[in-house]
Design a protein around this motif. Sequence first.
Motif, PDB file in Angstrom:
ATOM      1  N   PHE A  25       3.846   4.351   5.052  1.00 28.64           N
ATOM      2  CA  PHE A  25       1.955   3.671   5.482  1.00 28.64           C
ATOM      3  C   PHE A  25       1.280   4.629   4.508  1.00 28.64           C
ATOM      4  O   PHE A  25       1.012   5.664   5.527  1.00 28.64           O
ATOM      5  N   VAL A  41       3.968   0.904  11.752  1.00 27.40           N
ATOM      6  CA  VAL A  41       2.907   0.533  11.606  1.00 27.40           C
ATOM      7  C   VAL A  41       3.375  -1.300  11.706  1.00 27.40           C
ATOM      8  O   VAL A  41       4.564  -1.696  11.288  1.00 27.40           O
ATOM      9  N   THR A  42       2.224  -1.579  13.149  1.00 30.60           N
ATOM     10  CA  THR A  42       3.096  -3.417  12.982  1.00 30.60           C
ATOM     11  C   THR A  42       1.730  -4.060  12.643  1.00 30.60           C
ATOM     12  O   THR A  42       2.456  -5.332  11.774  1.00 30.60           O
ATOM     13  N   GLU A  43       0.887  -3.329  12.396  1.00 25.19           N
ATOM     14  CA  GLU A  43      -0.027  -3.911  11.839  1.00 25.19           C
ATOM     15  C   GLU A  43      -1.296  -3.527  11.009  1.00 25.19           C
ATOM     16  O   GLU A  43      -1.298  -2.948  11.556  1.00 25.19           O
ATOM     17  N   VAL A  44      -2.270  -4.219  10.549  1.00 26.88           N
ATOM     18  CA  VAL A  44      -3.305  -4.075  10.479  1.00 26.88           C
ATOM     19  C   VAL A  44      -4.990  -4.366  10.684  1.00 26.88           C
ATOM     20  O   VAL A  44      -4.721  -5.636  10.349  1.00 26.88           O
ATOM     21  N   VAL A  45      -5.205  -3.473  11.563  1.00 27.30           N
ATOM     22  CA  VAL A  45      -6.149  -4.273  11.863  1.00 27.30           C
ATOM     23  C   VAL A  45      -8.219  -4.014  11.932  1.00 27.30           C
ATOM     24  O   VAL A  45      -8.436  -2.935  11.417  1.00 27.30           O
ATOM     25  N   ARG A  46      -8.929  -4.976  11.450  1.00 29.57           N
ATOM     26  CA  ARG A  46     -10.138  -3.887  11.518  1.00 29.57           C
ATOM     27  C   ARG A  46     -10.735  -3.744  12.543  1.00 29.57           C
ATOM     28  O   ARG A  46     -11.258  -3.961  13.771  1.00 29.57           O
ATOM     29  N   ARG A  92     -10.571   0.689   9.427  1.00 22.46           N
ATOM     30  CA  ARG A  92      -9.682  -0.368   9.540  1.00 22.46           C
ATOM     31  C   ARG A  92      -9.088   0.170  10.737  1.00 22.46           C
ATOM     32  O   ARG A  92      -8.807   1.850  10.397  1.00 22.46           O
ATOM     33  N   VAL A 110      -7.329   2.822   4.443  1.00 19.13           N
ATOM     34  CA  VAL A 110      -6.438   2.776   4.688  1.00 19.13           C
ATOM     35  C   VAL A 110      -5.901   2.415   3.253  1.00 19.13           C
ATOM     36  O   VAL A 110      -6.326   1.299   2.216  1.00 19.13           O
ATOM     37  N   GLU A 111      -4.331   2.612   2.090  1.00 19.29           N
ATOM     38  CA  GLU A 111      -4.089   2.824   0.941  1.00 19.29           C
ATOM     39  C   GLU A 111      -3.343   1.543   1.050  1.00 19.29           C
ATOM     40  O   GLU A 111      -3.194   0.659  -0.204  1.00 19.29           O
ATOM     41  N   GLY A 112      -2.096   1.667   2.014  1.00 27.89           N
ATOM     42  CA  GLY A 112      -1.153   0.467   2.342  1.00 27.89           C
ATOM     43  C   GLY A 112       0.390   1.477   2.071  1.00 27.89           C
ATOM     44  O   GLY A 112       0.401   2.371   2.616  1.00 27.89           O
TER      45      GLY A 112
ATOM     46  N   LEU B 263      -2.357  -6.876   2.768  1.00 24.23           N
ATOM     47  CA  LEU B 263      -1.698  -5.564   3.364  1.00 24.23           C
ATOM     48  C   LEU B 263      -0.377  -5.880   4.912  1.00 24.23           C
ATOM     49  O   LEU B 263       0.468  -5.368   4.841  1.00 24.23           O
ATOM     50  N   ASN B 264      -1.145  -7.132   5.194  1.00 23.22           N
ATOM     51  CA  ASN B 264      -0.105  -7.019   6.764  1.00 23.22           C
ATOM     52  C   ASN B 264       1.037  -8.292   6.145  1.00 23.22           C
ATOM     53  O   ASN B 264       2.452  -7.902   6.871  1.00 23.22           O
ATOM     54  N   ARG B 287      -3.540  -8.177  -2.938  1.00 21.86           N
ATOM     55  CA  ARG B 287      -4.061  -6.770  -2.592  1.00 21.86           C
ATOM     56  C   ARG B 287      -4.970  -6.430  -3.953  1.00 21.86           C
ATOM     57  O   ARG B 287      -5.923  -6.166  -3.496  1.00 21.86           O
TER      58      ARG B 287
END
Lengths: 170, 415
Positions: A25, A41-46, A92, A110-112, B263-264, B287
Amino acid sequence: MPESKPTTEREGKAAAEESADAWFFCLRMLGGRYAFEAPLVTEVVRLGPLTRLPAAPAFLPGVFTHRGEVLPVLDIGQLVGRTAVPIRASTRAAIVHCGPWKVAVVSDAVEGLVSIPRRTLEPPPAEAGGVAEFLSAVGRDRAGTVAILDLPRLVETARARAVPAGGGAA
Amino acid sequence: MPDVQKPQKKPAARAARNGKASAASPDGARLASYLREVAGGEYGARLDPATFADPALRAVAEAANAAVEHVAAEAKEARARVEVVTAGVDEAIEAMIRLVIQGDLSGSLRLGVNDAALTPLIAGVGQVMETLKKFVTEIREAALQLSTSSAEVLAAATQNESSTSAQASAIHETTATMEELKGASHQIAENAQMVAAIAEQTLSGARTGEGAIKEFMGSMEKVRHNAVEVDDAIAKLSKRVERIGTVVEVIDEIADRSDLLALNAALEGAKAGEAGRGFSIVAAEMRRLAENVMESTKEIKNLITEIREATHAAKEAADGNKRMAGEGEKLGGNAITAVTGILAGIQETSDAARVIHLATQQQRTATEQVVQSMSEIEEVTRQAQAGSKQATGAAAELTKLAERLAELVKRFKVD
C-alpha cells in the motif's frame, strides 16, 4: 496469493513468496513514496472531523470516529520528526491493523496498491535517525523508488512514545 | 492866260494880214516873220522901226514892239505867279510828306507863299489833317483799349492755359490713380473670389466633418450600447461559469468518492488473493477513470478560473468602453458645437466674400466707366489745352499787334 497456499504447501509458499509479486500500500509524504504491506490495510476512508486530544504528542493530531469506533490518527511525518501532513476535508486516512492496534494513517496522498516482486527488494540504506530507522527495504516499480516501511514497528514506537512511562498499564 | 494870249493873237492876226501885204513889200514880210516869231513864243527880239521905210509900217512896227513888250511883261508876271503857286504846292506836298513820314499832325499847315489860289488847297489839307487827327486820336484810344484788353486777354489766356495744363495733369494723375484703383479692385475681386472658393471648400469640409462627427457619435452610442450588452452577457456568462463550477465540484466530489471506492475495492480484491485479481484490475481501472475525471475537473477548474479572470477583464474593458463611449459622446458633442460654430463662421465668411466679390465687380465696372470718362475728359482737356495754347498764342500775337498799333499810332503827333 492466499488462494495458491493450499496447493503449493510450505515450500511452495516460500518459493511463491520469493518469486511472486507482493502487494504494497503506497502513500506520498515527506516528498517521497512510502509503502507498507497491503494486508495491513483494512480500508481507506475520508478523514472526518478530528477531535483533538489534550496533551497528545504532535504525531497524534487527534481521534475520529469510524463505524462506531474511535480511532487515533497517526501522522508519520511528525513521528519521524519532520513536517506535518496538512489535514483537510479531502484528506484520506488508511485504516491499518497492527496487532492489537487499529490506527488511521494520514498522508499527503494515497497512491494505492502497488505490486513489487519480493526478490527485487533491497535492504534500506544504512542511515541512523529519522524515517530511516523504520525502513525494512527499498523497492522499485514503474513509477520509481518506494521506501518500504516496517509499519508494526512504527505503530509500536508511536504507541510507546504516546504513552508516557507512567501509563504502561495501557 | 487868256490875258496873256490876247495880245499875242492880235499881232498874229496882224502879221497874217501883214504877210499878205509883205508879199508886196520886203518890210511887210519882215514884219510878218517877226510876228510869226512872236506868235511862236519868242518875245526877246525887237523890230527897229527906223529901218521901215513905210511910215505906216514903221508905226505898225512900233506898235508891234510895244505889244511884244507888253506881252513879254505880262508873261513874265504870269511866270512869276506860277512859280509862287508851284512853290506853295511843293511846300504843301512837302508838309504832307513830312507829316506822313513824321506823323506830326499837331499844328496847322502854314505856307511861306500866300496865294489866293492856294487857299482851297490849304483849307482841304487842313480838313484832311483835322480828319486824320480825329482818326488818329480815336485809333490811339482804340489801340490803347485794345492793348489793355489784349493784355487782359493774354493774362486770362495764360492763366487759362496754365489752369488747363494743371487740370490736364490732374486728370492724367486721376486717370492713373483710377487705373491703379481698377487694378486694385480687380485684385480685390480675385482675392474675394478666392476667399469665397476657399470658404466654399472649407464649408464642404466642415460639413463632411460634421457628418463624420455625427457618425462618430452614432458609433459611440452603439459602442456604449454594445458595452452594456457585453456587460449583461458577461454577467450571464459569469453566472453560467459559476454554475459550471458548482457542477464540476459535484463531479469532482463524485470522482473522489469513486476513487475512494475503487481504492477500497482494490484492497478487497487484494485480500481475496488470486480470486480477487480480476476485481482488483477492474478497481484499478475504475480508479484510473476517476483520476482521469479528477484531472479533467482540475483542468475545468483551471479553465473556470481563467474564464473568471477573463470575464473580469472583459467586464473592466466593457466598463472602460462604456466610460470611453460616454466621454467620446461628450467630446463629439463639443466637436459638433465647435463645428456648428465653424460652419456658421464659414457661411458668414463665404457670404461676405461673395458680397465683396460682387461689390468689387461693381466697383470695377464703375471704375472702368470712370476711367473711360476720365480718358474722354482727358481728350477734351487736351483739346482745350491745345485751344487755350492757341488762344494764348493768339492773345500774345494780338497783344504784340496792339502794342505795335499803339506804337504806330503814337508816331502820329496830335497835340
